[in-house]
Design a protein around this motif. Structure first.
Motif, PDB file in Angstrom:
ATOM      1  N   CYS A  42       0.843  -1.189   0.000  1.00 14.90           N
ATOM      2  CA  CYS A  42       0.000   0.000   0.000  1.00 14.90           C
ATOM      3  C   CYS A  42       0.880   1.241   0.000  1.00 14.90           C
ATOM      4  N   CYS A  45      -0.150   3.481   3.469  1.00 14.83           N
ATOM      5  CA  CYS A  45       0.186   3.069   4.838  1.00 14.83           C
ATOM      6  C   CYS A  45       1.377   2.123   4.895  1.00 14.83           C
ATOM      7  N   CYS A 121      -4.395  -0.277  -0.088  1.00 14.81           N
ATOM      8  CA  CYS A 121      -5.040  -1.378   0.634  1.00 14.81           C
ATOM      9  C   CYS A 121      -6.526  -1.033   0.815  1.00 14.81           C
ATOM     10  N   CYS A 124      -7.117   2.007   3.134  1.00 15.55           N
ATOM     11  CA  CYS A 124      -6.720   3.303   2.560  1.00 15.55           C
ATOM     12  C   CYS A 124      -7.611   3.699   1.387  1.00 15.55           C
TER      13      CYS A 124
HETATM   14 ZN   LIG Z   1      -3.018   1.275   3.242  1.00 15.59          ZN
END
Ligand SMILES: [Zn+2]
Ligand SMILES: [Zn+2]
Length: 229
Positions: A42, A45, A121, A124
Motif C-alpha cells: 500500500c 500506509c 489497501c 486506505c
Molecule cells: Zn493502506
C-alpha cells in the motif's frame, strides 16, 4: 583410488555425487527460490498483502512470506538465515543456507528480489474516498489547537498497526476548536477516552442514523463533543 572432480579436475575433496563441492554447487541448488518476487504494497500506509491479508512489512512477516516461496533440496540437515536489505522499490533478500547433503556439509548463499507493486489497501481505499465512522469535535477556550492536534495524531498512530482505519480523514477548523472525521468508530472511542484523561475533558456522544445495511442493521455515525477545560 585417486579421486578427482570430472568438471574441474581438482583432487581436493569432499566430493558430492562425484563432484567437488564448488562444482556441485554451481550446478545444483540447496534450495530453489524465484529470482524475483512481487509483493503488493500500500503506497499510503506501507502495509503489504500476504496470504490475502494486509499486514505490516515487518521482518517477521517478510521472512514468513519468503519461507512460503522456497523449495528445499532433499537435505539431511538444514539451516537458513535470511538477510533483508530494504530499498525504495523493494527488498533485496539474501538466503544463507547450511546443512548436510548426501553426507557432506555444505553451505551456499542465494539471492532474490522482492519487488513492490504499489496500490492502495482496502482501508486506505476507503479512507481516500472520505469514509469515516465518527466525528470528533474538540472545543476549548484557549489556544491549545496544535498541542491537541499533535496528541490526537500520536494517539491514533499508536492504534494503526491493529486498526488501519485509525486515522483523521479530514479536519475542519471551527471557532474555538476543530472537527475531525475519524475512519473507525473504535479508534474514535479510544481517542476520546485518552483525551478525556490527558486534558481533563468532558465528553458528550450523540449518534445519527445514516442508513441500513443489507442485512437490516442500523448504520450509525457517532459524534463526540470533547470540551477541554
Ligand atoms: Zn493502506
Ligand atoms: Zn570441481
Amino acid at each position: 583410488m585417486n579421486r578427482f572432480c570430472p568438471k574441474c579436475g581438482t583432487e581436493q575433496g569432499p566430493f558430492v555425487d562425484g563432484f567437488c563441492m564448488k562444482c556441485f554447487l554451481e550446478d545444483n541448488r540447496l534450495l530453489i527460490v524465484p529470482g524475483r518476487l512481487e509483493l503488493r504494497r500500500c503506497k499510503r500506509c506501507g502495509r503489504v498483502l500476504i496470504n490475502r491479508k494486509w499486514v505490516s512489512d515487518s521482518a517477521d512477516n517478510i521472512t514468513s512470506y519468503i519461507l512460503g516461496k522456497i523449495k528445499w533440496a532433499d537435505m539431511e540437515e538444514k539451516a537458513l538465515d535470511i538477510e533483508l536489505k530494504r530499498l525504495q522499490n523493494g527488498i533485496r533478500v539474501f538466503l544463507n543456507v547450511s546443512g548436510r547433503f548426501k553426507g557432506v556439509s555444505l553451505s551456499a548463499r542465494y539471492e532474490t528480489f522482492i519487488c513492490y507493486k504499489n496500490q492502495l489497501c482496502n482501508a486506505c481505499l476507503k479512507l481516500s474516498s472520505g469514509y469515516h465512522e465518527a466525528v470528533v469535535q474538540i472545543r476549548h477556550s484557549g489556544s491549545l489547537q496544535s498541542t491537541v492536534l499533535s496528541s490526537v495524531k500520536k494517539i491514533l498512530e499508536s492504534m494503526q498497526s491493529k486498526d488501519p482505519l485509525a486515522r483523521i480523514v479530514k479536519t475542519f477548523e471551527r471557532k474555538n476548536g476543530l472537527d475531525m472525521l475519524i475512519g473507525s468508530n473504535k479508534s474514535a472511542k479510544l481517542l476520546v477516552k485518552e483525551l478525556k484523561k490527558r486534558f481533563n475533558a468532558s465528553v458528550k456522544r450523540t449518534s445519527s442514523l445514516i442508513g441500513v445495511t443489507k442485512d437490516g442493521k442500523r448504520k450509525v455515525k457517532y459524534t463526540y463533543l470533547v470540551r477541554l477545560s
